[in-house]
Scaffold this active site. Structure first.
Site, mmCIF file in Angstrom:
data_model
loop_
_atom_site.group_PDB
_atom_site.id
_atom_site.type_symbol
_atom_site.label_atom_id
_atom_site.label_comp_id
_atom_site.label_asym_id
_atom_site.label_seq_id
_atom_site.Cartn_x
_atom_site.Cartn_y
_atom_site.Cartn_z
ATOM 1 N N ARG A 12 0.853 -1.203 0.000
ATOM 2 C CA ARG A 12 0.000 0.000 0.000
ATOM 3 C C ARG A 12 0.883 1.245 0.000
ATOM 4 N NH1 ARG A 12 -3.701 1.259 4.140
ATOM 5 N NH2 ARG A 12 -2.361 0.361 5.731
ATOM 6 N N GLY A 13 0.291 2.353 -0.399
ATOM 7 C CA GLY A 13 0.935 3.651 -0.263
ATOM 8 C C GLY A 13 2.300 3.737 -0.946
ATOM 9 N N TYR A 147 7.045 9.221 16.535
ATOM 10 C CA TYR A 147 7.358 9.062 15.106
ATOM 11 C C TYR A 147 8.654 9.806 14.744
ATOM 12 C CZ TYR A 147 6.281 8.980 10.046
ATOM 13 O OH TYR A 147 6.302 8.791 8.687
ATOM 14 N N PRO A 177 11.010 11.164 2.910
ATOM 15 C CA PRO A 177 9.882 11.752 2.192
ATOM 16 C C PRO A 177 9.269 12.903 2.983
ATOM 17 C CG PRO A 177 9.611 9.359 2.434
ATOM 18 C CD PRO A 177 10.716 9.792 3.350
ATOM 19 N N TYR A 179 5.486 15.172 2.923
ATOM 20 C CA TYR A 179 4.085 14.740 3.015
ATOM 21 C C TYR A 179 3.642 14.219 1.651
ATOM 22 C CZ TYR A 179 3.553 16.396 7.771
ATOM 23 O OH TYR A 179 3.669 16.525 9.130
HETATM 24 N N1 CAA Z 1 2.114 23.896 16.069
HETATM 25 C C1 CAA Z 1 1.685 24.560 17.137
HETATM 26 N N2 CAA Z 1 0.534 24.304 17.750
HETATM 27 C C2 CAA Z 1 -0.223 23.328 17.262
HETATM 28 C C3 CAA Z 1 0.163 22.559 16.144
HETATM 29 C C4 CAA Z 1 1.391 22.887 15.538
HETATM 30 N N3 CAA Z 1 1.842 22.220 14.459
HETATM 31 N N4 CAA Z 1 -0.785 21.636 15.882
HETATM 32 C C5 CAA Z 1 -1.747 21.823 16.819
HETATM 33 N N5 CAA Z 1 -1.413 22.841 17.654
HETATM 34 C C6 CAA Z 1 -2.174 23.354 18.766
HETATM 35 C C7 CAA Z 1 -3.626 23.562 18.378
HETATM 36 O O1 CAA Z 1 -3.777 24.811 17.766
HETATM 37 C C8 CAA Z 1 -4.295 23.482 19.730
HETATM 38 O O2 CAA Z 1 -4.123 24.693 20.414
HETATM 39 P P1 CAA Z 1 -5.328 25.321 21.239
HETATM 40 O O3 CAA Z 1 -5.706 24.271 22.255
HETATM 41 O O4 CAA Z 1 -4.721 26.555 21.817
HETATM 42 O O5 CAA Z 1 -6.397 25.568 20.222
HETATM 43 C C9 CAA Z 1 -3.470 22.447 20.485
HETATM 44 O O6 CAA Z 1 -2.215 22.386 19.806
HETATM 45 C C10 CAA Z 1 -4.110 21.086 20.463
HETATM 46 O O7 CAA Z 1 -4.326 20.745 19.072
HETATM 47 P P2 CAA Z 1 -5.473 19.736 18.647
HETATM 48 O O8 CAA Z 1 -6.804 20.302 19.030
HETATM 49 O O9 CAA Z 1 -5.269 19.327 17.230
HETATM 50 O O10 CAA Z 1 -5.168 18.540 19.673
HETATM 51 P P3 CAA Z 1 -5.445 17.040 19.520
HETATM 52 O O11 CAA Z 1 -4.982 16.417 20.784
HETATM 53 O O12 CAA Z 1 -6.843 16.799 19.071
HETATM 54 O O13 CAA Z 1 -4.506 16.570 18.301
HETATM 55 C C11 CAA Z 1 -2.520 16.193 17.092
HETATM 56 C C12 CAA Z 1 -3.128 16.838 18.328
HETATM 57 C C13 CAA Z 1 -2.727 14.682 17.154
HETATM 58 C C14 CAA Z 1 -1.028 16.485 17.112
HETATM 59 C C15 CAA Z 1 -3.211 16.744 15.815
HETATM 60 O O14 CAA Z 1 -3.070 18.150 15.799
HETATM 61 C C16 CAA Z 1 -2.590 16.183 14.565
HETATM 62 O O15 CAA Z 1 -2.927 15.090 14.136
HETATM 63 N N6 CAA Z 1 -1.689 16.944 13.943
HETATM 64 C C17 CAA Z 1 -0.990 16.490 12.719
HETATM 65 C C18 CAA Z 1 0.312 15.842 13.090
HETATM 66 C C19 CAA Z 1 1.032 15.482 11.828
HETATM 67 O O16 CAA Z 1 1.374 16.315 10.993
HETATM 68 N N7 CAA Z 1 1.281 14.182 11.628
HETATM 69 C C20 CAA Z 1 1.936 13.746 10.432
HETATM 70 C C21 CAA Z 1 1.264 12.497 9.960
HETATM 71 S S1 CAA Z 1 1.800 12.023 8.338
HETATM 72 C C22 CAA Z 1 3.324 11.439 8.559
HETATM 73 O O17 CAA Z 1 3.842 11.339 9.630
HETATM 74 C C23 CAA Z 1 4.054 11.010 7.306
HETATM 75 C C24 CAA Z 1 5.324 11.702 7.188
HETATM 76 O O18 CAA Z 1 6.376 11.102 7.375
HETATM 77 C C25 CAA Z 1 5.359 13.114 6.739
#
Ligand code: CAA
Length: 240
Positions: A12-13, A147, A177, A179
């Site tokens: 996958r992917g 991660y 990689p 995103y």
């Molecule tokens: N920088 C600063 N602050 C951030 C932030 C960031 N990047 N992301 C979220 N916040 C803040 C939010 O604004 C929020 O602040 P407030 O409470 O003041 O509003 C606080 O952090 C909590 O954020 P969430 O409401 O989103 O909290 P959550 O617990 O529901 O989720 C999280 C947190 C799981 C990290 C979610 O924000 C998320 O999934 N973020 C994406 C993470 C990401 O990019 N993962 C990559 C996956 S793909 C991958 O990994 C492949 C690869 O190799 C590239």
């Protein structure tokens, strides 16, 4: 004789694109997967590539799988450690289980499969190992201490093993990689993802093929002077 390639998470992917590209480059490919039987069956039906189900984070399961591949196909000469999962959570919500799952699958798998294939590569005086890291292992990412640690670990692991492999004709490289448009990235909350895309100079997510082309390059027989390298394929999102 075609060289034997194992691609973990290869059905996958990004992994599926790597498997297909290596087959197109004349390799005999085995694509492993951990859980999604339906996707693996569809992948096999579409591509004709052999699939094998095992948990790359489990050393005993890897040993059994490598023994089976060696018996059925021959010694693995090209290893692509691509299997990876996310269990994103801010530190306040990060549990030991979420930490262990990501470290074992993403980093432990590299140890397991390099350990189990290195001797045969050494005996052949040929090996190509590509470990799939991540931009988030280079730059860190909010909500990903597990991660980012695992992927950053992959980059260090790669440079260490490259030094050991060089005198045996084994190259060890990483691709980082950015995103890429896969199920993993589509699981990121939409508003967060849009912000991330807005910071990619190329203005788009990566495609799995963008990464696969890098793997084909690094695993070519004549890429024998490239080792210990990390190739970033991220649309310019992180440059250093
Ligand atoms: N920088 C600063 N602050 C951030 C932030 C960031 N990047 N992301 C979220 N916040 C803040 C939010 O604004 C929020 O602040 P407030 O409470 O003041 O509003 C606080 O952090 C909590 O954020 P969430 O409401 O989103 O909290 P959550 O617990 O529901 O989720 C999280 C947190 C799981 C990290 C979610 O924000 C998320 O999934 N973020 C994406 C993470 C990401 O990019 N993962 C990559 C996956 S793909 C991958 O990994 C492949 C690869 O190799 C590239």
């Amino acid at each position: 004789m075609a060289r034997i390639a194992l691609v973990t998470g290869g059905t996958r992917g990004i992994g599926a694109a790597i498997s297909v590209a290596l087959k197109a480059a004349g390799r005999e490919v085995v694509a492993s997967y951990a859980g999604n039987d339906a996707a693996a069956e569809a992948f096999h039906a579409e591509t004709g590539i052999a699939t094998l189900k095992f948990d790359a984070g489990d050393f005993a399961a890897c040993k059994d799988a490598v023994d089976r591949i060696h018996a059925a196909h021959g010694a693995i000469e090209i290893l692509v450690n691509n299997a990876g999962i996310t269990r994103d959570a801010v530190m306040a919500k990060m549990t030991r289980e979420l930490w262990d799952a990501v470290i074992d699958t993403n980093l432990g798998s590299c140890f397991n499969l390099c350990k189990l294939t290195f001797d045969a590569m050494r005996a052949k005086k040929f090996g190509r190992i590509v470990n799939v890291g991540s931009i988030n292992g280079q730059a860190g990412q909010y909500g990903q201490v597990n991660y980012a640690a695992a992927k950053s670990g992959i980059h260090g692991f790669t440079k260490a093993l490259a030094q050991e492999g060089a005198r045996f004709g084994i190259t060890v490289n990483a691709i980082a990689p950015g995103y890429v448009d896969t199920d993993m990235v589509r699981a990121v909350p939409e508003d967060v993802l849009q912000k991330i895309i807005s910071r990619i100079p190329m203005g788009r997510l990566g495609r799995a093929d963008d990464i696969a082309r890098g793997v084909v390059f690094l695993t070519a027989d004549d890429a024998d002077f490239v080792t210990g390298a990390t190739i970033s394929i991220n649309g310019g999102q992180h440059m250093y």
